[in-house]
Design an enzyme around this catalytic site. Structure first.
Site, short mmCIF file in Angstrom:
data_model
loop_
_atom_site.label_atom_id
_atom_site.label_comp_id
_atom_site.label_asym_id
_atom_site.label_seq_id
_atom_site.Cartn_x
_atom_site.Cartn_y
_atom_site.Cartn_z
N HIS A 92 8.08 -4.92 -0.61
CA HIS A 92 6.86 -4.14 -0.84
C HIS A 92 6.91 -2.83 -0.05
CE1 HIS A 92 2.29 -3.90 -1.28
NE2 HIS A 92 2.58 -2.95 -0.41
N GLU A 93 7.20 -2.95 1.25
CA GLU A 93 7.22 -1.75 2.09
C GLU A 93 8.42 -0.87 1.75
OE1 GLU A 93 4.69 -0.99 3.71
OE2 GLU A 93 3.70 -2.94 3.57
N HIS A 152 7.44 1.52 -0.99
CA HIS A 152 6.72 2.69 -0.45
C HIS A 152 7.70 3.69 0.15
CE1 HIS A 152 2.66 1.36 -1.14
NE2 HIS A 152 2.79 0.26 -0.42
N HIS A 193 -0.70 2.23 -4.46
CA HIS A 193 -0.21 1.23 -5.42
C HIS A 193 -0.54 1.66 -6.84
CE1 HIS A 193 -0.99 -1.15 -1.63
NE2 HIS A 193 0.32 -1.29 -1.81
#
Length: 311
Positions: free
Chosen positions: A116-117, A120, A140
């Site tokens: 997830h990170e 980003h 998101h």
């Protein structure tokens, strides 16, 4: 023009079919690590492998990955770093995973948070730090969802938009204040402010002005965690003595409250017994084995000691 999140996502997705030799090797190594029974998971090694497999090998040279003992409100964070020697521009990223929230959870939660990170971080780098915040301002948006779905489908992961763990987060919010105003009796917060750090409610809080206008009460700290042994050792002798005095005062106050509770329970029990005596007198009498007369239960010994002179 810098790439948009959607453009950057499509470039990453295009590398998944077919995989290059480097991606195949990285994917095989990842599968071996995930299948291992070793409870320890090396996030830096996994990050490097995922960088090759999913992020076009663009992250490792600019992203620092580490565990954070201080991160307790979310499972992971993507922190941008400015370079003062380069016009204070963003040049690097710190990707932090919460040791407090993830260390006792399944390794799948660690991996999903890491991915997830990483998404980003990938968007920050590929869009020249113009990573879209999305409609809700959380980062998101459509590009994030597009790439997350592709990675989930490819590797059977479960990357979600939000990865906070409510029970774990709540367990670290041990600094607690309560308002003495009207909001103290109002759901859902009942005047309580809970935080993982010792930061009292103040003007810097986004809700402060609204609270001042609608309630106007003052916040008083009602609970905090015990100091660690290291923190106690760093205190001066006077502060340690004060801390010990506070502990004694709390102990005495706690015992007094318990004594009050015990007295109240004893009084209730006494009142209950009296009511039973008044409503069920037969239960409180027994038949004398000598004279067959009914005698009060608490007087039977004296009755027998007197040689049952009632005959």
């Amino acid at each position: 023009m810098p790439l948009t999140d959607e453009d950057a996502a499509l470039l990453a997705i295009a590398t998944l079919d077919p995989l290059s030799d480097a991606q195949v090797n990285a994917n095989n190594t990842i599968k071996t690590i995930i299948a291992s029974s070793d409870p320890f998971i090396g996030i830096n090694e996994l990050f490097s492998l995922y960088d090759v497999l999913y992020f076009r090998s663009l992250l490792s040279s600019r992203v620092e990955v580490s565990w954070s003992a201080r991160l307790t409100l979310c499972a992971g964070i993507c922190e941008l770093i400015r370079d003062p020697s380069n016009g204070n521009k963003f040049t690097r990223i710190r990707l932090k995973l919460s040791e407090a929230l993830l260390k006792y959870r399944p390794r799948t939660d660690v991996i999903n948070t890491l991915l997830h990170e990483s998404i980003h971080a990938y968007f920050f780098i590929t869009t020249s730090w113009k990573h879209s915040r999305g409609d809700d301002g959380t980062g998101h948006g459509a590009g994030f969802l597009l790439l997350a779905d592709a990675i989930n489908n490819h590797g059977s992961y479960e990357i979600t938009v939000f990865h906070t763990f409510h029970d774990e987060v709540e367990s670290y919010r041990t600094h607690i204040w309560q308002c003495d105003g009207p909001c103290r009796s109002q759901a859902p917060f009942f005047g309580l402010v809970k935080r993982s750090m010792n930061r009292a409610p103040a003007k810097g809080d986004s809700w402060w002005i609204k609270h001042e206008n609608e309630c106007g009460g003052k916040f008083k700290k009602i609970s905090e965690p015990d100091l660690t042994k290291f923190q106690v050792e760093k205190l001066s002798g006077l502060k340690r003595a004060g801390l010990q005095t506070n502990k004694i005062d709390l102990w005495v106050a706690g015992n007094k409250r318990q004594a009050d509770v015990d007295d109240e329970q004893e009084e209730k029990s006494s009142r209950s017994t009296k009511r039973q005596n008044n409503t069920n007198p037969a239960i409180q009498t027994v038949i004398c084995p000598i004279c067959n007369r009914r005698v009060k239960a608490d007087e039977i010994n004296e009755h027998l000691d007197a040689d049952c002179k009632c005959e």
